[in-house]
Write an enzyme that holds these catalytic residues in place. Sequence first.
Site, PDB file in Angstrom:
ATOM      1  N   LYS A 241       0.840  -1.194   0.000  1.00  0.00           N
ATOM      2  CA  LYS A 241       0.000   0.000   0.000  1.00  0.00           C
ATOM      3  C   LYS A 241       0.881   1.251   0.000  1.00  0.00           C
ATOM      4  O   LYS A 241       1.981   1.237   0.562  1.00  0.00           O
ATOM      5  CB  LYS A 241      -0.863   0.030   1.265  1.00  0.00           C
ATOM      6  N   GLU A 313      -6.047  -9.927   0.994  1.00  0.00           N
ATOM      7  CA  GLU A 313      -5.731 -11.074   1.845  1.00  0.00           C
ATOM      8  C   GLU A 313      -6.843 -11.422   2.825  1.00  0.00           C
ATOM      9  O   GLU A 313      -6.943 -12.562   3.284  1.00  0.00           O
ATOM     10  CB  GLU A 313      -4.436 -10.806   2.616  1.00  0.00           C
ATOM     11  N   ARG A 315     -10.051 -11.789   2.512  1.00  0.00           N
ATOM     12  CA  ARG A 315     -10.993 -12.811   2.047  1.00  0.00           C
ATOM     13  C   ARG A 315     -10.364 -14.197   2.058  1.00  0.00           C
ATOM     14  O   ARG A 315     -11.071 -15.204   2.185  1.00  0.00           O
ATOM     15  CB  ARG A 315     -11.504 -12.440   0.655  1.00  0.00           C
TER      16      ARG A 315
END
Length: 461
Positions: A241, A313, A315
């Site tokens: 990110k 990640e 899920r």
Amino acid sequence: MTDFTPCLAPDRGQPAHSIHLVDPAGYDDWLNRQPPRHRAAIAAHRMKPTGYASAILPGDAPESWSVVTIVANTQSLSPWCLARLAETLPEGVYRVEGHEPGVAMLGWLLGQYQFDRYRSDPPTGARVLLTGEPARIDETLRIARATATVRDLVNTGAADLGPAELESHAAALAKAHGATLAVTKGSDLERGFPMVHIVGQAASRGREPRMIELTWGRPDAPRVAIIGKGVCFDSGGLDIKPSSGMRLMKKDMGGAAHALALAELVMQGRLPVRLHLLIPAVENAIAGNAFRPGDVLPSRKGLTVENTNTDAEGRLILADALTRAGEESPELILDFATLTGAARVALGPDLPPLFTGNEALAEALLAAGVAQADPMWRLPLWDAYDEMLKSDIADMVNAPDGGMAGAITAALFLRKFVPADTAWAHLDVFAWRPVAKPGRPKGGDAYALRAAWAMLKARYP
């Protein structure tokens, strides 16, 4: 945690400062009936008949002052109509004149919430609200404490709250309520919950991934599974990110915080259910052994997943937890997760999307949300978008290219791991309040928690 206990008390006629409630429709008539000194005080405060406005009204003695505040409707109070007063009034004892505070007691408590773990200044003293309905005090306190649990856990920095600390919190709950705790980690996790292991394997020593399971209640009672995404910090993994996106990622265990708080409400309320709480707890870190884009991951269910984005990640770990929950044949599964930015783009921070294919469950949750002033908005499990999850080399991908319908495709991914005949609801919560509102400070917060609890109480009386 903030101690809310002193903030509510039965009304036995003890001395208290009066709180007068006035709504915009009745404001002019009320003002015309006030003595000159009250009108002067209101003018000095520049109070207008708008929401949460208030003024101190002088009494016959220095200590006998009272308060007037504007509410939307004096005949139908909201949970938040007294929250601003709870934040701003001095320590003391208060009584609402002519009304029972009722649902407004919750906002009175939560207006006094303080997260002071990292602060050197001492917390302020309690503002006590009197009520003629003492039977409502215990339930209101439980809900306020559950909300504070979510806020405290989410507000805590990731350095102080990792998978081990989530395990400790669950262990304390198990001990307090006579529940059974099972924690899977290490090689057992790799074999039994492979996607939880793979997502968390790059974390440093002491922050290893684990599956936390708590069971409580009679074995023959209806089985209810509550699942919470426990990503204690999300760097995004190798699909890292940007700094702006990573800033709030201590809150990525907000789903776990909701699940722990709701599980405690179930156990405190002694609901006649067999509770199964599941928290897949990981840190999505970056190291030489971090999972990679293009890796094909095995799952507990046996399905394979082509990883197209290491920042999708949550899920993955929820999929293994949903599979485990389904093995016990529950009649209901609820999962909470800070799952997608797409949900925030669609509905903003205040309104979590609800996904379920069960019409009765959808109706019950939405109605509870309205009744509890804890709303959510149903989004579709649109079957046609299953096509987006197809992989050229595995059973599915975890995140489609393009980013369209991101909240829906994430929910569709989860659905593949839920037994078809089980009532299941997925709540994509933000777990964070970006702008303060009365009783709801900026920071970690609970969304759809009160609604879920009300639904469970009604379903399992």
